[in-house]
Design a protein around this motif. Structure first.
Motif, PDB file in Angstrom:
ATOM      1  N   UNK A  33      51.796  72.995   7.691  1.00 38.91           N
ATOM      2  CA  UNK A  33      51.399  74.363   8.067  1.00 38.91           C
ATOM      3  C   UNK A  33      50.014  74.409   8.702  1.00 38.91           C
ATOM      4  N   UNK A  34      49.611  73.292   9.331  1.00 41.49           N
ATOM      5  CA  UNK A  34      48.314  73.231  10.003  1.00 41.49           C
ATOM      6  C   UNK A  34      47.362  72.220   9.406  1.00 41.49           C
ATOM      7  N   UNK A  35      47.637  71.742   8.187  1.00 42.28           N
ATOM      8  CA  UNK A  35      46.670  70.867   7.519  1.00 42.28           C
ATOM      9  C   UNK A  35      46.469  69.544   8.244  1.00 42.28           C
ATOM     10  N   UNK A  36      47.522  68.976   8.808  1.00 45.99           N
ATOM     11  CA  UNK A  36      47.363  67.691   9.500  1.00 45.99           C
ATOM     12  C   UNK A  36      46.344  67.787  10.625  1.00 45.99           C
ATOM     13  N   UNK A  37      46.485  68.813  11.438  1.00 48.72           N
ATOM     14  CA  UNK A  37      45.574  68.975  12.566  1.00 48.72           C
ATOM     15  C   UNK A  37      44.166  69.344  12.139  1.00 48.72           C
ATOM     16  N   UNK A  38      44.042  70.275  11.193  1.00 48.87           N
ATOM     17  CA  UNK A  38      42.701  70.708  10.774  1.00 48.87           C
ATOM     18  C   UNK A  38      41.975  69.633   9.974  1.00 48.87           C
ATOM     19  N   UNK A  39      42.704  68.818   9.226  1.00 53.09           N
ATOM     20  CA  UNK A  39      42.062  67.689   8.547  1.00 53.09           C
ATOM     21  C   UNK A  39      41.483  66.711   9.558  1.00 53.09           C
ATOM     22  N   UNK A  40      42.258  66.431  10.610  1.00 56.25           N
ATOM     23  CA  UNK A  40      41.778  65.518  11.646  1.00 56.25           C
ATOM     24  C   UNK A  40      40.572  66.114  12.378  1.00 56.25           C
ATOM     25  N   UNK A  41      40.612  67.412  12.641  1.00 56.08           N
ATOM     26  CA  UNK A  41      39.479  68.059  13.303  1.00 56.08           C
ATOM     27  C   UNK A  41      38.225  67.982  12.445  1.00 56.08           C
ATOM     28  N   UNK A  42      38.357  68.288  11.152  1.00 55.74           N
ATOM     29  CA  UNK A  42      37.201  68.278  10.248  1.00 55.74           C
ATOM     30  C   UNK A  42      36.584  66.884  10.145  1.00 55.74           C
ATOM     31  N   UNK A  63      53.666  97.585   1.410  1.00 49.59           N
ATOM     32  CA  UNK A  63      52.212  97.481   1.287  1.00 49.59           C
ATOM     33  C   UNK A  63      51.755  96.119   1.816  1.00 49.59           C
ATOM     34  N   UNK A  64      52.084  95.867   3.066  1.00 49.86           N
ATOM     35  CA  UNK A  64      51.792  94.585   3.701  1.00 49.86           C
ATOM     36  C   UNK A  64      51.080  94.860   5.021  1.00 49.86           C
ATOM     37  N   UNK A  65      49.927  94.256   5.184  1.00 49.97           N
ATOM     38  CA  UNK A  65      49.133  94.511   6.393  1.00 49.97           C
ATOM     39  C   UNK A  65      48.301  93.272   6.714  1.00 49.97           C
ATOM     40  N   UNK A  66      48.836  92.423   7.575  1.00 49.18           N
ATOM     41  CA  UNK A  66      48.129  91.206   7.962  1.00 49.18           C
ATOM     42  C   UNK A  66      48.218  91.001   9.467  1.00 49.18           C
ATOM     43  N   UNK A  67      47.069  90.657  10.048  1.00 44.86           N
ATOM     44  CA  UNK A  67      47.013  90.373  11.480  1.00 44.86           C
ATOM     45  C   UNK A  67      46.824  88.884  11.708  1.00 44.86           C
ATOM     46  N   UNK A  68      47.392  88.419  12.785  1.00 47.98           N
ATOM     47  CA  UNK A  68      47.216  87.037  13.201  1.00 47.98           C
ATOM     48  C   UNK A  68      46.106  86.960  14.240  1.00 47.98           C
ATOM     49  N   UNK A  69      45.473  85.828  14.336  1.00 45.85           N
ATOM     50  CA  UNK A  69      44.440  85.617  15.355  1.00 45.85           C
ATOM     51  C   UNK A  69      44.370  84.132  15.679  1.00 45.85           C
ATOM     52  N   UNK A  70      43.926  83.850  16.894  1.00 45.14           N
ATOM     53  CA  UNK A  70      43.721  82.474  17.332  1.00 45.14           C
ATOM     54  C   UNK A  70      42.304  82.323  17.854  1.00 45.14           C
ATOM     55  N   UNK A  71      41.737  81.159  17.614  1.00 43.24           N
ATOM     56  CA  UNK A  71      40.385  80.888  18.100  1.00 43.24           C
ATOM     57  C   UNK A  71      40.182  79.407  18.265  1.00 43.24           C
ATOM     58  N   UNK A  72      38.900  79.029  18.355  1.00 44.82           N
ATOM     59  CA  UNK A  72      38.530  77.624  18.501  1.00 44.82           C
ATOM     60  C   UNK A  72      37.412  77.283  17.533  1.00 44.82           C
ATOM     61  N   UNK A  73      37.424  76.032  17.058  1.00 43.87           N
ATOM     62  CA  UNK A  73      36.391  75.560  16.146  1.00 43.87           C
ATOM     63  C   UNK A  73      36.115  74.092  16.433  1.00 43.87           C
ATOM     64  N   UNK A  74      35.021  73.598  15.858  1.00 45.88           N
ATOM     65  CA  UNK A  74      34.630  72.196  15.976  1.00 45.88           C
ATOM     66  C   UNK A  74      34.310  71.667  14.578  1.00 45.88           C
ATOM     67  N   UNK A  75      34.119  70.362  14.442  1.00 38.64           N
ATOM     68  CA  UNK A  75      33.591  69.859  13.177  1.00 38.64           C
ATOM     69  C   UNK A  75      32.180  70.404  12.936  1.00 38.64           C
ATOM     70  N   UNK A 126      31.382  67.320  20.229  1.00 38.79           N
ATOM     71  CA  UNK A 126      31.866  68.299  21.188  1.00 38.79           C
ATOM     72  C   UNK A 126      33.058  67.857  21.986  1.00 38.79           C
ATOM     73  N   UNK A 127      33.496  66.607  21.807  1.00 42.31           N
ATOM     74  CA  UNK A 127      34.624  66.122  22.588  1.00 42.31           C
ATOM     75  C   UNK A 127      35.947  66.197  21.822  1.00 42.31           C
ATOM     76  N   UNK A 128      35.892  66.721  20.607  1.00 40.86           N
ATOM     77  CA  UNK A 128      37.106  67.062  19.865  1.00 40.86           C
ATOM     78  C   UNK A 128      36.925  68.463  19.307  1.00 40.86           C
ATOM     79  N   UNK A 129      37.725  69.393  19.807  1.00 38.37           N
ATOM     80  CA  UNK A 129      37.699  70.761  19.320  1.00 38.37           C
ATOM     81  C   UNK A 129      39.121  71.098  18.858  1.00 38.37           C
ATOM     82  N   UNK A 130      39.317  72.262  18.263  1.00 34.51           N
ATOM     83  CA  UNK A 130      40.647  72.562  17.764  1.00 34.51           C
ATOM     84  C   UNK A 130      40.956  74.041  17.766  1.00 34.51           C
TER      85      UNK A 130
END
Length: 339
Positions: free
Chosen positions: A82-91, A255-267, A97-101
């Protein structure tokens, strides 16, 4: 004796001078490298499969990268967990600056379950939020249900018959599906995949009856009539004219109210100069009318937030979600499903 002492003193002074000169050279090289950033292509980790919402947004950013970031982007899809593989590698990546996610709302929920290697809020450095939207609850249009209320009625009359697909155990769509179950007293069986795109494919193939996905992967199917949308998960209806008639879950008495968002981050611990260039380039990109239109065509909307506002948003959303998960008992349920 004095000659020996004098000789040793001279040697120490020479060695100190060499070491200081070497350190200064390293520091100067690092500063020059940051000032010249970027001087080669940048890898962008997408923690979900090709065809998912984050992947589609990343490829839209890729088209504008040379213009606004000064180098091309190399997309690296790292699906799983659910995203952990990619975010673990990013962290764990080198903070040059040559690896962002790509980032998404799941990085808030996953550490709460206690099964991730990192707390992403502290392990990653936000660069920008780029888009915001809702998830959409969808079914095949050949189904008879015209509203989520009708779906709930059918599920109650046919217990154990319906399944819902989502982009991974512990993802927000998974969480939302379990919240629908709990509030309505039904038992849709969850079926995890590695992206919204795969979850949608399962729905189209008839392997599940319901999917909770990003607008970017389903808009074309809603427009051509193969998919029917029952509800969106955010506070408001979507702005896109093609999707504006879809009611919110709140309108349907959930009673459910959640928004999705996308962005960028670095280590963490990026050179300030490189960070500043990324922040500046992405901000200008989100102001580009062609970029805005490309995002809008996916059923999303550009909603830029700077690094400081993103960081506060991450913290606030984690507090809100942690409280909800514990109070509803869904935290224990998802932990058990992740085993």
């Amino acid at each position: 004796m004095r000659k020996n002492t004098l000789f040793l003193l001279v040697v120490c002074l020479v060695m100190t001078s060499i070491l200081m000169g070497g350190c200064a050279g390293i520091q100067t090289k690092a500063v020059n490298s940051a000032n010249n950033y970027p001087d080669k292509p940048i890898t962008i980790i997408v923690p979900f499969s090709v065809g998912g919402g984050q992947d589609l947004v990343a490829r839209t950013i890729e088209k504008e990268a040379s213009k606004y970031l000064g180098q091309s982007l190399v997309i690296a899809n790292k699906p799983g967990g659910a995203g952990t593989n990619g975010w673990n590698e990013l962290a764990a990546s080198r903070p040059d600056g040559y690896t962002i996610g790509m980032t998404g709302a799941e990085l808030i929920t996953l550490p709460i379950y206690g099964t991730t290697k990192y707390d992403y809020i502290s392990a990653l450095q936000p660069i920008a939020q780029i888009t915001s939207s809702s998830w959409i609850v969808v079914i095949q249009s050949k189904q008879s249900w015209k509203s989520i209320g009708e779906l709930v009625t059918y599920a109650k009359e046919h217990p154990g018959e319906l399944k819902f697909s989502h982009g991974g155990i512990g993802s927000f769509p998974h969480l939302i599906g379990e919240m629908i179950n709990k509030e309505s007293g039904i038992d849709l069986e969850q079926v995890p995949f590695q992206s919204s795109g795969e979850a949608l494919t399962a729905l189209l193939g008839g392997h599940v009856q319901v999917a909770i996905v990003n607008p970017s992967v389903v808009k074309a199917h809603i427009t051509n009539g193969t998919i029917r949308a029952l509800a969106v998960t955010g506070k408001y209806r979507l702005d896109d004219p093609c999707l504006a008639d879809i009611p919110t879950l709140k309108e349907e008495d959930f009673h459910i109210e959640y928004e999705n968002w996308f962005g960028l981050a670095t280590p963490k611990d990026m050179p300030p100069e490189a960070t500043a260039k990324l922040v500046e380039g992405l901000k200008k990109m989100t102001e580009d009318e062609e970029f805005k239109q490309n995002v809008k065509n996916m059923g999303l909307q550009v909603e830029y937030l700077d690094p400081q506002k993103v960081e506060m948003k991450w913290i606030n959303e984690k507090q809100k979600t942690s409280k909800m998960l514990e109070e509803t008992g869904i935290l224990d349920l998802i932990k058990e499903q992740k085993k």
